[in-house]
Design a protein around this motif. Structure first.
Motif, PDB file in Angstrom:
ATOM      1  N   VAL B 336     -45.193   6.011 -26.408  1.00  0.00           N
ATOM      2  CA  VAL B 336     -43.916   6.752 -26.236  1.00  0.00           C
ATOM      3  C   VAL B 336     -43.208   6.598 -27.369  1.00  0.00           C
ATOM      4  O   VAL B 336     -42.438   7.727 -27.661  1.00  0.00           O
ATOM      5  CB  VAL B 336     -43.169   5.636 -25.196  1.00  0.00           C
ATOM      6  CG1 VAL B 336     -41.936   6.054 -24.915  1.00  0.00           C
ATOM      7  CG2 VAL B 336     -43.828   5.597 -23.926  1.00  0.00           C
ATOM      8  N   PRO B 397     -25.814   3.889 -31.369  1.00  0.00           N
ATOM      9  CA  PRO B 397     -26.714   4.538 -30.251  1.00  0.00           C
ATOM     10  C   PRO B 397     -27.334   5.775 -30.788  1.00  0.00           C
ATOM     11  O   PRO B 397     -26.791   6.872 -30.495  1.00  0.00           O
ATOM     12  CB  PRO B 397     -25.683   4.689 -29.123  1.00  0.00           C
ATOM     13  CG  PRO B 397     -24.406   5.135 -29.691  1.00  0.00           C
ATOM     14  CD  PRO B 397     -24.577   4.282 -31.185  1.00  0.00           C
ATOM     15  N   PHE B 401     -32.526   4.405 -33.467  1.00  0.00           N
ATOM     16  CA  PHE B 401     -32.450   3.248 -32.963  1.00  0.00           C
ATOM     17  C   PHE B 401     -33.485   3.400 -31.646  1.00  0.00           C
ATOM     18  O   PHE B 401     -34.394   2.381 -31.528  1.00  0.00           O
ATOM     19  CB  PHE B 401     -31.292   2.956 -32.271  1.00  0.00           C
ATOM     20  CG  PHE B 401     -31.083   1.633 -31.551  1.00  0.00           C
ATOM     21  CD1 PHE B 401     -31.308   0.446 -31.869  1.00  0.00           C
ATOM     22  CD2 PHE B 401     -30.698   1.723 -30.148  1.00  0.00           C
ATOM     23  CE1 PHE B 401     -31.623  -0.798 -31.375  1.00  0.00           C
ATOM     24  CE2 PHE B 401     -30.873   0.544 -29.405  1.00  0.00           C
ATOM     25  CZ  PHE B 401     -31.173  -0.710 -30.136  1.00  0.00           C
ATOM     26  N   LYS B 404     -36.899   3.106 -32.772  1.00  0.00           N
ATOM     27  CA  LYS B 404     -37.354   1.896 -33.474  1.00  0.00           C
ATOM     28  C   LYS B 404     -37.704   0.780 -32.227  1.00  0.00           C
ATOM     29  O   LYS B 404     -38.317  -0.158 -32.257  1.00  0.00           O
ATOM     30  CB  LYS B 404     -36.111   1.292 -34.211  1.00  0.00           C
ATOM     31  CG  LYS B 404     -36.393   0.241 -35.339  1.00  0.00           C
ATOM     32  CD  LYS B 404     -35.345   0.083 -36.145  1.00  0.00           C
ATOM     33  CE  LYS B 404     -33.813  -0.482 -35.426  1.00  0.00           C
ATOM     34  NZ  LYS B 404     -33.096  -0.597 -36.770  1.00  0.00           N
ATOM     35  N   LEU B 405     -36.739   0.789 -31.339  1.00  0.00           N
ATOM     36  CA  LEU B 405     -36.741  -0.111 -30.043  1.00  0.00           C
ATOM     37  C   LEU B 405     -38.039   0.037 -29.462  1.00  0.00           C
ATOM     38  O   LEU B 405     -38.862  -0.829 -29.137  1.00  0.00           O
ATOM     39  CB  LEU B 405     -35.469   0.211 -29.235  1.00  0.00           C
ATOM     40  CG  LEU B 405     -35.450  -0.873 -28.054  1.00  0.00           C
ATOM     41  CD1 LEU B 405     -34.706  -1.909 -28.702  1.00  0.00           C
ATOM     42  CD2 LEU B 405     -34.359  -0.171 -27.092  1.00  0.00           C
ATOM     43  N   PHE B 406     -38.486   1.263 -29.425  1.00  0.00           N
ATOM     44  CA  PHE B 406     -39.717   1.395 -28.560  1.00  0.00           C
ATOM     45  C   PHE B 406     -41.042   0.880 -29.301  1.00  0.00           C
ATOM     46  O   PHE B 406     -41.892   0.278 -28.954  1.00  0.00           O
ATOM     47  CB  PHE B 406     -40.136   3.009 -28.193  1.00  0.00           C
ATOM     48  CG  PHE B 406     -38.955   3.562 -27.257  1.00  0.00           C
ATOM     49  CD1 PHE B 406     -38.423   2.704 -26.402  1.00  0.00           C
ATOM     50  CD2 PHE B 406     -38.769   5.043 -27.467  1.00  0.00           C
ATOM     51  CE1 PHE B 406     -37.456   3.504 -25.612  1.00  0.00           C
ATOM     52  CE2 PHE B 406     -38.034   5.872 -26.594  1.00  0.00           C
ATOM     53  CZ  PHE B 406     -37.172   4.943 -25.769  1.00  0.00           C
ATOM     54  N   ILE B 495     -28.620   8.375 -26.915  1.00  0.00           N
ATOM     55  CA  ILE B 495     -28.494   7.825 -25.622  1.00  0.00           C
ATOM     56  C   ILE B 495     -29.268   8.218 -24.406  1.00  0.00           C
ATOM     57  O   ILE B 495     -29.686   7.172 -23.669  1.00  0.00           O
ATOM     58  CB  ILE B 495     -27.005   8.218 -25.223  1.00  0.00           C
ATOM     59  CG1 ILE B 495     -25.935   7.514 -26.227  1.00  0.00           C
ATOM     60  CG2 ILE B 495     -26.376   7.581 -23.882  1.00  0.00           C
ATOM     61  CD1 ILE B 495     -24.769   8.055 -26.209  1.00  0.00           C
ATOM     62  N   TRP B 497     -32.530   8.866 -24.581  1.00  0.00           N
ATOM     63  CA  TRP B 497     -33.593   8.100 -24.713  1.00  0.00           C
ATOM     64  C   TRP B 497     -33.740   7.041 -24.218  1.00  0.00           C
ATOM     65  O   TRP B 497     -34.512   6.546 -23.541  1.00  0.00           O
ATOM     66  CB  TRP B 497     -34.096   7.928 -26.152  1.00  0.00           C
ATOM     67  CG  TRP B 497     -35.014   8.985 -26.770  1.00  0.00           C
ATOM     68  CD1 TRP B 497     -34.603   9.708 -27.760  1.00  0.00           C
ATOM     69  CD2 TRP B 497     -36.173   9.570 -26.256  1.00  0.00           C
ATOM     70  NE1 TRP B 497     -35.640  10.665 -27.935  1.00  0.00           N
ATOM     71  CE2 TRP B 497     -36.660  10.637 -27.187  1.00  0.00           C
ATOM     72  CE3 TRP B 497     -36.973   9.111 -25.211  1.00  0.00           C
ATOM     73  CZ2 TRP B 497     -37.744  11.164 -27.038  1.00  0.00           C
ATOM     74  CZ3 TRP B 497     -38.347   9.910 -25.221  1.00  0.00           C
ATOM     75  CH2 TRP B 497     -38.446  10.835 -25.854  1.00  0.00           C
ATOM     76  N   LEU B 498     -32.292   6.341 -24.111  1.00  0.00           N
ATOM     77  CA  LEU B 498     -32.269   4.692 -23.444  1.00  0.00           C
ATOM     78  C   LEU B 498     -32.242   5.063 -21.951  1.00  0.00           C
ATOM     79  O   LEU B 498     -32.660   4.200 -21.345  1.00  0.00           O
ATOM     80  CB  LEU B 498     -31.258   4.242 -23.688  1.00  0.00           C
ATOM     81  CG  LEU B 498     -31.324   3.560 -25.539  1.00  0.00           C
ATOM     82  CD1 LEU B 498     -30.202   2.921 -25.891  1.00  0.00           C
ATOM     83  CD2 LEU B 498     -32.571   2.780 -25.699  1.00  0.00           C
ATOM     84  N   THR B 499     -31.696   6.178 -21.490  1.00  0.00           N
ATOM     85  CA  THR B 499     -31.530   6.366 -20.093  1.00  0.00           C
ATOM     86  C   THR B 499     -33.154   6.673 -19.374  1.00  0.00           C
ATOM     87  O   THR B 499     -33.915   6.751 -19.987  1.00  0.00           O
ATOM     88  CB  THR B 499     -30.661   7.428 -19.497  1.00  0.00           C
ATOM     89  OG1 THR B 499     -31.332   8.638 -20.041  1.00  0.00           O
ATOM     90  CG2 THR B 499     -29.030   7.202 -20.367  1.00  0.00           C
ATOM     91  N   PHE B 500     -32.976   6.944 -17.776  1.00  0.00           N
ATOM     92  CA  PHE B 500     -33.936   7.243 -17.177  1.00  0.00           C
ATOM     93  C   PHE B 500     -34.369   8.442 -17.227  1.00  0.00           C
ATOM     94  O   PHE B 500     -35.417   9.113 -16.645  1.00  0.00           O
ATOM     95  CB  PHE B 500     -33.922   6.574 -15.926  1.00  0.00           C
ATOM     96  CG  PHE B 500     -32.728   7.008 -15.056  1.00  0.00           C
ATOM     97  CD1 PHE B 500     -32.862   8.376 -14.459  1.00  0.00           C
ATOM     98  CD2 PHE B 500     -31.633   6.561 -15.255  1.00  0.00           C
ATOM     99  CE1 PHE B 500     -31.672   8.695 -13.940  1.00  0.00           C
ATOM    100  CE2 PHE B 500     -30.548   6.849 -14.612  1.00  0.00           C
ATOM    101  CZ  PHE B 500     -30.673   8.126 -13.789  1.00  0.00           C
ATOM    102  N   PRO B 502     -35.780  10.651 -19.593  1.00  0.00           N
ATOM    103  CA  PRO B 502     -37.313  10.995 -20.053  1.00  0.00           C
ATOM    104  C   PRO B 502     -38.146  10.134 -19.333  1.00  0.00           C
ATOM    105  O   PRO B 502     -39.397  10.407 -19.668  1.00  0.00           O
ATOM    106  CB  PRO B 502     -37.078  10.585 -21.570  1.00  0.00           C
ATOM    107  CG  PRO B 502     -36.099   9.703 -21.658  1.00  0.00           C
ATOM    108  CD  PRO B 502     -35.082   9.825 -20.666  1.00  0.00           C
ATOM    109  N   GLN B 503     -37.835   9.517 -18.409  1.00  0.00           N
ATOM    110  CA  GLN B 503     -38.643   8.851 -17.673  1.00  0.00           C
ATOM    111  C   GLN B 503     -39.995   9.500 -17.162  1.00  0.00           C
ATOM    112  O   GLN B 503     -41.192   9.321 -16.977  1.00  0.00           O
ATOM    113  CB  GLN B 503     -38.103   8.063 -16.711  1.00  0.00           C
ATOM    114  CG  GLN B 503     -38.880   6.626 -16.168  1.00  0.00           C
ATOM    115  CD  GLN B 503     -37.891   5.759 -15.596  1.00  0.00           C
ATOM    116  OE1 GLN B 503     -36.976   6.214 -14.841  1.00  0.00           O
ATOM    117  NE2 GLN B 503     -38.103   4.270 -15.607  1.00  0.00           N
ATOM    118  N   VAL B 506     -42.428  10.493 -19.834  1.00  0.00           N
ATOM    119  CA  VAL B 506     -43.108   9.263 -20.189  1.00  0.00           C
ATOM    120  C   VAL B 506     -44.284   8.895 -19.184  1.00  0.00           C
ATOM    121  O   VAL B 506     -45.314   8.520 -19.634  1.00  0.00           O
ATOM    122  CB  VAL B 506     -42.009   8.094 -20.507  1.00  0.00           C
ATOM    123  CG1 VAL B 506     -42.797   6.823 -20.664  1.00  0.00           C
ATOM    124  CG2 VAL B 506     -41.187   8.504 -21.787  1.00  0.00           C
TER     125      VAL B 506
END
Lengths: 529, 537
Positions: B336, B397, B401, B404-406, B495, B497-500, B502-503, B506
């Motif tokens: 991801v 955000p 970031f 990097k977080l993933f 922002i 990418w952090l929400t659902f 792209p779920q 993914v």
């Protein structure tokens, strides 16, 4: 636990004000109007949350669900977060007024940038206060770091630029450690939501990964919250004092450093949990770091001649009280730490605002030049004295109350070992004594030493020609409307630190909003009735 | 009405035909090139959106000429390709808009027609690489894309010729390596279609020396193409001497497509099982990537030329993607992170190169030491640069970031099985500090250091300002528009990418390569923690 949009509204106040400030950059009055209006509405919203929290429990507001399981970007305002939010938002109002006086008196450049970044910094601080989990906290913590950088280097001299580099080097590194801590916490516990008494299973999972892992985790958080300037990672703070005084006041005595101290208390009480800290013996590390800083920073402070630098070291020492109180793990100690966040905020901002007012009105920055200054600007210096007495923890000032709670917390350890309790008490007393040692000489110089005779150079104020001769000295403070902008806020904070002390004893009779609900909130957060 | 299943081939052919149309049209009127090129790309982009929409539900399989499966060339488009295709065309559209007014100035009017022709060929090559499901066909498109990119870089003339020649030599070596690998695979399996090769390889036994040799050849081939750390030497020259439009386009797409191709070959042909169990390369890849991340950043710090700095920063960022790829067997978050960073880095780097191109367009600036006071002189361009730079540093955000977080989560999960996972966490964090070092000195100069009175930057201002239909910053509005879109997507996507949102993508990705679902991982961790907590008490 109730759902409400109030936290979102609160955070939107500075966020909306920021672009408005940029747009109205050519109309200074309109620009400052935005700052003021948003600071008032922010304070109103934050304060309106307090009764709800006291009666119904935490206020939750989910901004968005993330792809990461069990992590939301969400606000959850509990009693502890509310204290910090109240502190930061109430002081923003005062500092806004003060900024107008300060920046205009000195004809500072780039004032739009200043107010713009200020808004974002407040947004960061309020976000940190209200964050419901570590990820949200981290996001706002980084916003705070980046937005304060332009404020720190406001002067744009070579010295300021290199101070800014140091500032970033320390605090961005801190951000990296914090992120590592967040990720590891998420990895071990599967969630990063704060919960009273610690995130369940965190330390056990960490311990099963490796024996040293709990300590590594704690170290990540401690280094991550380097903003609280614990020694030996403190040297960015005195360097950053090059910023304009209102910045030093709000950001370096209230928002930035408090965000660090706030984060450490959060970590100890809401991530690790006091019980787990006790069982794993990790509290010994935080207590020793805090004690070391409390004593050594005070010693450093004695050696400073520049007033702002002395105040900076005093801040370093006082912040460690907060860490110290929380690391005592007893309810009373934690309560002391939580109370010390607003109390130190009000007292320290008084001192900083005084330092700024002294610099603007008389042009003096070093303590050795301040002989007889108490007669020129009496109101400012009396406010300064009040703040200084509060720092030393003397009654009748609110600093006394928080230190009292910490002493009780320290004495609770006598149930396990008298020596330990005595040692902890001794540290508090010694540090307070050192506070006296570096604050009293300033008061003495200002009030009791005669002003140096015939000082033509010192008489004309910094820029303008207000209050030219010592004959008119008495009226210097009120000679210009802009000076009033500075003097009134600092008088308010000074008086308020006395009022808070009185209100503490009048709790059963006085209405809660007078004390901004601070006592009730701290009691609720720490679990002390 | 043509069904969505035909779209993959249309995307490729459309671009190819447009190349010749431009050549003919340009013969009559030079001004016709830009609109044709832009229209083609926009049409392709909309097709790509439809393809992605369709691919989420089921992969599109297109058999060219109706030839049956193992014999003919087949295009297979699943979520991964569709996503990369979208990224490429999005960047392509913005780069063409960016180059509208800027190009003539940089490469001269005479070359514009050929430039657009080659540009379209380049896009053809990239699209082909992405949609194809055939190993040899991939090579063909790889060469089309590479050859046209050599030409694009060389279009600046002067030193760019040498840079382009270097790239030509290195790129050809890389392509040869890939071809050798494909040859080996063909020799042992008798097939070139990815799907068939994938089916036959386990029957042969992954221990087969030929297969392993093929794997190494392919890996090295693509590593050269994507400028992975020790094989990156062609890249800084190529990026820094090319015209700004080309730098932005190539930096954002060329290496991304190579890394996509590697990803495809590793995961769809060799499969995870092979990588982990038979070659044991995954951790080695991670380490090479980690070294690349740090080394690239260190080189970037040493540069004074801003384009070279960005080029070395790309070397470092490619390391991020490779790290994610290497961590994939240990944690689905690795994949991801890698896929997310393909998009994120494309956007950030494109925006950076574009704003640098803006500085160059107006003030002929390349040396960082002359950037003083740019923030006041060109506020918009500087602001876009700053947003993208903050994104590279990974300040929330922004998109940086998110990736990097993933990757950090992937490293933490990998740390369960191999202890070097902790080292990768450290590397990622250290790298964002190094990014801070080299980007901040630029930001510092732009905004906070007053210009020297002696070499005032306005002195070198070129006279053509009035001519070029200038926007707010004295550069064409088209340039500003592209930068604005990219800079705002830095934040919006960060922002998102952090929400659902792209779920679905993914989840599809993980399911496709047989990785555990992310949500399962999360609950598993939580459940494990809960159990342990109970056990602990």
């Amino acid at each position: 636990m109730i759902e409400s949009l109030k936290p979102l509204l609160a955070i939107l106040c500075p966020v909306i004000a920021a672009p408005l400030i940029l747009i109205s950059r050519n109309h200074p009055n309109l620009r400052e109007f935005w700052t003021i209006i948003s600071s008032f509405s922010l304070f109103a919203i934050v304060l309106s949350m307090a009764p709800t929290i006291l009666s119904d429990g935490d206020i939750k507001c989910v901004l968005m669900h993330t792809m990461l399981e069990n992590i939301d970007v969400a606000f959850k305002v509990d009693a502890f977060g509310e204290i910090f939010a109240i502190t930061a938002s109430s002081l923003w109002i005062l500092v806004s007024f003060y900024s107008i006086g300060y920046m205009r008196s000195l004809n500072e450049h780039a004032q739009t940038r200043y107010y713009f970044c200020f808004c974002w910094a407040i947004c960061g601080a309020i976000g940190v206060a209200m964050a419901g989990n570590l990820l949200t906290l981290f996001i706002f913590y980084e916003i705070l770091t980046v937005s304060t950088y332009p404020l720190v280097i406001h002067e744009q001299s070579d010295e300021a630029i290199s101070a800014g580099r140091k500032y970033l080097a320390y605090l961005m590194t801190a951000g990296c450690f914090l992120l590592a801590g967040v990720i590891l916490t998420y990895h071990f516990a599967g969630t990063t939501d704060f919960s009273r008494g610690g995130i369940p299973g965190l330390l056990n999972a960490a311990k099963s990964a490796s024996e040293v892992m709990p300590f590594v985790l704690l170290l990540c958080f401690m280094l991550g919250f380097m903003k609280s300037a614990w020694m030996p990672f403190h040297s960015w703070l005195p360097t950053a004092m090059i910023a304009p005084t209102p910045v030093s006041a709000l950001l370096h005595a209230v928002a930035v450093v408090k965000a660090g101290a706030f984060g450490i208390v959060r970590t100890i009480c809401f991530v690790f949990g006091t019980e787990a800290m006790n069982d794993s013996g990790l509290w010994i590390f935080t207590v020793s770091v805090a004690s070391f800083t409390m004593i050594v920073a005070s010693l450093f402070a004695i050696a400073q001649d520049n007033l702002k630098r002395r105040l900076a070291y005093s801040t370093i020492s006082q912040l460690s009280y907060i860490i110290f109180g929380a690391s005592l793990l007893w309810k009373e100690g934690v309560m002391g730490a939580m109370l010390h966040i607003p109390f130190h905020g009000y007292m320290k901002i008084t001192l900083f605002l005084c330092a700024g007012a002294i610099a603007v009105i008389t042009g003096k920055k070093n303590i050795s030049e301040m002989a007889g200054i108490g007669r020129i600007i009496p109101v400012t210096m009396i406010a300064f004295t009040i703040g200084a007495l509060g720092m030393c923890g003397l009654p009748p000032l609110c600093g006394f109350i928080s230190k009292l709670f910490m002493c009780i917390g320290a004495w609770e350890w006598s149930s396990s070992s008298y020596m330990l309790a005595l040692a902890l008490l001794l540290i508090i007393i010694m540090s307070s004594f050192l506070d006296v040692l570096y604050f009293f000489p300033i008061i003495k110089t200002a009030f009791f030493e005669p002003a140096e005779p015939a000082e033509p150079a010192a008489a004309p104020p910094h820029k303008a020609a207000h209050g030219t001769a010592t004959a008119e000295a008495k009226r210097v403070e009120t000679s210009s409307a802009l000076y009033l902008f500075m003097v009134i806020p600092l008088t308010i904070t000074a008086i308020y630190s006395v009022v808070l002390f009185i209100l503490f004893f009048l709790q059963p009779v006085a209405p809660d909003f007078l004390s901004l609900y601070i006592f009730k909130l701290a009691g609720k957060a720490a679990g002390v009735p | 009405m043509i069904g969505v299943e035909h779209f993959p081939i249309i995307v490729v052919v459309m671009s190819l035909l447009s190349a010749y149309t431009i050549l003919v049209a340009g013969w009559f009127n030079r001004k016709a090139c830009f609109p044709i090129s832009l229209m083609t790309l926009i049409a392709q982009l909309s097709l790509a959106v439809l393809i992605l929409h369709r691919a989420i539900s089921a992969p599109i399989i297109y058999k060219i000429g109706g030839w049956m499966f193992p014999w003919g060339i087949v295009y297979v488009v699943d979520v991964l390709n569709a996503f990369v295709l979208l990224v490429i065309l999005f960047i392509g559209v913005l780069c063409v808009i960016y180059g509208w007014k800027n190009l003539e100035k940089e490469i001269g009017q005479r070359k514009t027609v050929t430039f657009y022709v080659v540009l379209q060929l380049y896009i053809t090559g990239l699209c082909g690489i992405v949609v194809t499901g055939d190993l040899f066909n991939l090579y063909v498109f790889l060469e089309i894309a590479s050859l046209s990119s050599y030409a694009l870089i060389a279009s600046a003339g002067g030193r760019a010729l040498k840079a382009s020649f270097n790239y030509l030599v290195m790129g050809s070596i890389g392509a040869c390596f890939y071809l050798l690998g494909v040859g080996f695979l063909y020799a042992v399996t008798g097939h070139l279609t990815m799907e068939s090769v994938k089916e036959i390889l386990p029957l042969l036994g992954y221990g087969n020396k030929m297969v392993q040799a093929a794997f190494v050849f392919i890996l090295i081939g693509f590593s050269i193409k994507m400028a992975l750390f020790p094989l990156h030497i062609w890249q800084p020259d190529a990026y820094s001497y090319a015209p700004s439009t080309v730098s932005a386009l190539i930096a954002a797409t060329s290496s991304k497509v190579s890394i996509y191709a590697l990803m495809r070959v590793l995961l769809s042909v060799f499969t995870l099982d092979f990588i982990t169990n038979y070659v044991g390369l995954d951790i080695l890849i991670c380490w090479i990537a980690a070294i690349g991340i740090i080394a690239g950043s260190l080189f970037a710090i040493m540069q004074r030329n801003i384009k070279r700095m960005l080029a070395y920063s790309s070397v470092s960022q490619i390391g991020y993607i490779m790290l994610g790829l290497g961590l994939t067997p240990l944690s689905p978050w690795g994949l991801v992170g890698a896929v997310a960073h393909i998009l994120n880095h494309a956007i950030m780097k494109c925006c950076l190169f574009m704003s640098v191109g803006g500085f160059f367009h107006r003030l002929k600036l390349l040396d960082i030491n002359n950037f003083n006071g740019l923030g006041r002189k060109m506020p918009w361009t500087s602001a876009f640069f700053t947003v993208a730079a903050l994104s590279m540093i990974g300040v929330p955000p922004t998109t940086g970031f998110a990736s990097k977080l993933f990757l950090l989560i992937a490293s933490a999960e990998a740390a369960e099985t191999v202890s070097s996972g902790y080292a990768f966490i450290a590397v990622l964090l250290l790298s964002s500090l190094l990014n801070l070092v080299y980007f901040w000195r630029v930001i510092e100069r732009m905004y906070f250091i007053e210009p020297h009175p002696h070499h005032d930057i306005s002195g070198s201002e070129s006279g053509s300002k009035s001519k070029s239909g200038s926007g707010a910053d004295g550069i064409p509005r088209a340039m500003l528009f592209s930068m604005f879109v990219l800079a705002s997507s830095c934040i919006i996507l960060g922002i998102l990418w952090l929400t659902f949102v792209p779920q679905t993508i993914v989840h599809n990705l993980c399911a496709m390569f047989g990785l555990p679902q992310l949500s399962d991982m999360g609950t598993a961790a939580a459940a494990a923690a809960g159990v342990e907590a109970v056990g602990g008490r």
